[in-house]
Design an enzyme around this catalytic site. Structure first.
Site, short mmCIF file in Angstrom:
data_model
loop_
_atom_site.label_atom_id
_atom_site.label_comp_id
_atom_site.label_asym_id
_atom_site.label_seq_id
_atom_site.Cartn_x
_atom_site.Cartn_y
_atom_site.Cartn_z
N HIS A 43 8.68 -5.65 -15.17
CA HIS A 43 7.47 -6.44 -14.92
C HIS A 43 6.41 -5.96 -15.90
O HIS A 43 5.91 -4.85 -15.79
CB HIS A 43 7.00 -6.25 -13.48
N HIS A 86 0.49 0.31 -7.85
CA HIS A 86 -0.13 1.08 -8.92
C HIS A 86 -1.58 1.41 -8.59
O HIS A 86 -2.16 0.89 -7.65
CB HIS A 86 -0.07 0.28 -10.23
N GLU A 92 -10.49 -3.71 -10.69
CA GLU A 92 -9.94 -5.06 -10.72
C GLU A 92 -10.60 -5.95 -9.68
O GLU A 92 -10.54 -5.66 -8.48
CB GLU A 92 -8.42 -5.02 -10.46
N TYR A 101 -1.02 -16.53 -4.06
CA TYR A 101 -0.73 -15.49 -5.05
C TYR A 101 0.66 -14.94 -4.81
O TYR A 101 1.05 -14.69 -3.66
CB TYR A 101 -1.78 -14.38 -4.95
N HIS A 117 -10.40 -4.00 -6.14
CA HIS A 117 -9.75 -2.69 -6.11
C HIS A 117 -10.46 -1.82 -7.14
O HIS A 117 -10.33 -2.03 -8.34
CB HIS A 117 -8.26 -2.81 -6.45
N HIS A 123 -2.84 -0.03 -4.85
CA HIS A 123 -2.63 -1.35 -4.27
C HIS A 123 -1.35 -1.95 -4.83
O HIS A 123 -0.75 -1.44 -5.77
CB HIS A 123 -3.83 -2.28 -4.56
#
Length: 205
Positions: A43, A86, A92, A101, A117, A123
């Site tokens: 990813h 992460h 963010e 989402y 965040h 998160h």
């Protein structure tokens, strides 16, 4: 002075003959953004979805990145496809334009909503997304169920009292991770797992 202010006009700010300076109004259809993605495995970092950036004097660090997560094909093999768990040195702020989402399929993160965040806050995807992704057959999948955006910044963002006291604030947001099963056993290497039996502390129910 760091305060918010309000100004009311009886006309559109775009209703002018010309603009002077370095800035001009511009409208961009985010559905036209051509995003990159992995065609093998893993990813990639969400920076591949950056639409606009405002670099800082620190190399590799942005005052602000504007990122969009549009409909796209996902074809990665041997990969947990949703965003990984992460935390990083950037703050963010993420919002949902429409739909769902792909990392919050359990509900709660709805169109018109946003999440924040702060720097080094851990998160990741919710329990429903984890369960679905861990058991999915990894064929080519087109995600076209929504569009999200994100502002990422190296600066700390301060919430206003209005945001903190808002009745729309989700005070149980962290519960979206409660039902994720614990799968880490505590073993530190393959050799340890083969040379000694697990203690009760390492057992997974």
């Amino acid at each position: 002075g760091g305060k918010l202010f309000e100004a009311r006009l009886d006309h559109s700010p775009f209703d002018v003959v010309a603009w002077a300076g370095n800035y001009a109004p511009f409208k961009y259809d985010l559905r036209r953004f051509c995003c990159m993605n992995s065609v093998t495995f893993d990813h990639p970092d969400p920076s591949i979805y950056t639409v606009l950036t405002a670099p800082s004097h620190e190399p590799g660090t942005a005052i602000a990145d504007f990122v969009v997560f549009p409909p796209r094909w996902m074809v990665m093999e041997n990969t947990f496809r949703p965003p990984w768990f992460h935390r990083n040195c950037m703050t963010e702020f993420m919002g949902m334009i429409y739909g769902t989402y792909d990392a919050k399929q359990g509900g709660g993160f709805q169109a018109g909503g946003a999440s924040l965040h702060a720097c080094m806050t851990p998160h990741g995807p919710d329990a429903a997304t984890c369960d679905k992704a861990a058991n999915a057959e990894l064929g080519p999948v087109k995600f076209d169920g929504g569009m999200a955006f994100m502002f990422e910044t190296a600066l700390m963002l301060k919430l206003t009292p209005h945001a903190l006291e808002s009745p729309q604030r989700d005070r149980g947001y962290q519960k979206c991770w409660n039902d994720i099963p614990k799968v880490f056993t505590g073993d530190t290497s393959p050799s340890e797992r083969t040379q000694r039996p697990p203690s009760k502390e390492h057992e997974v129910n």
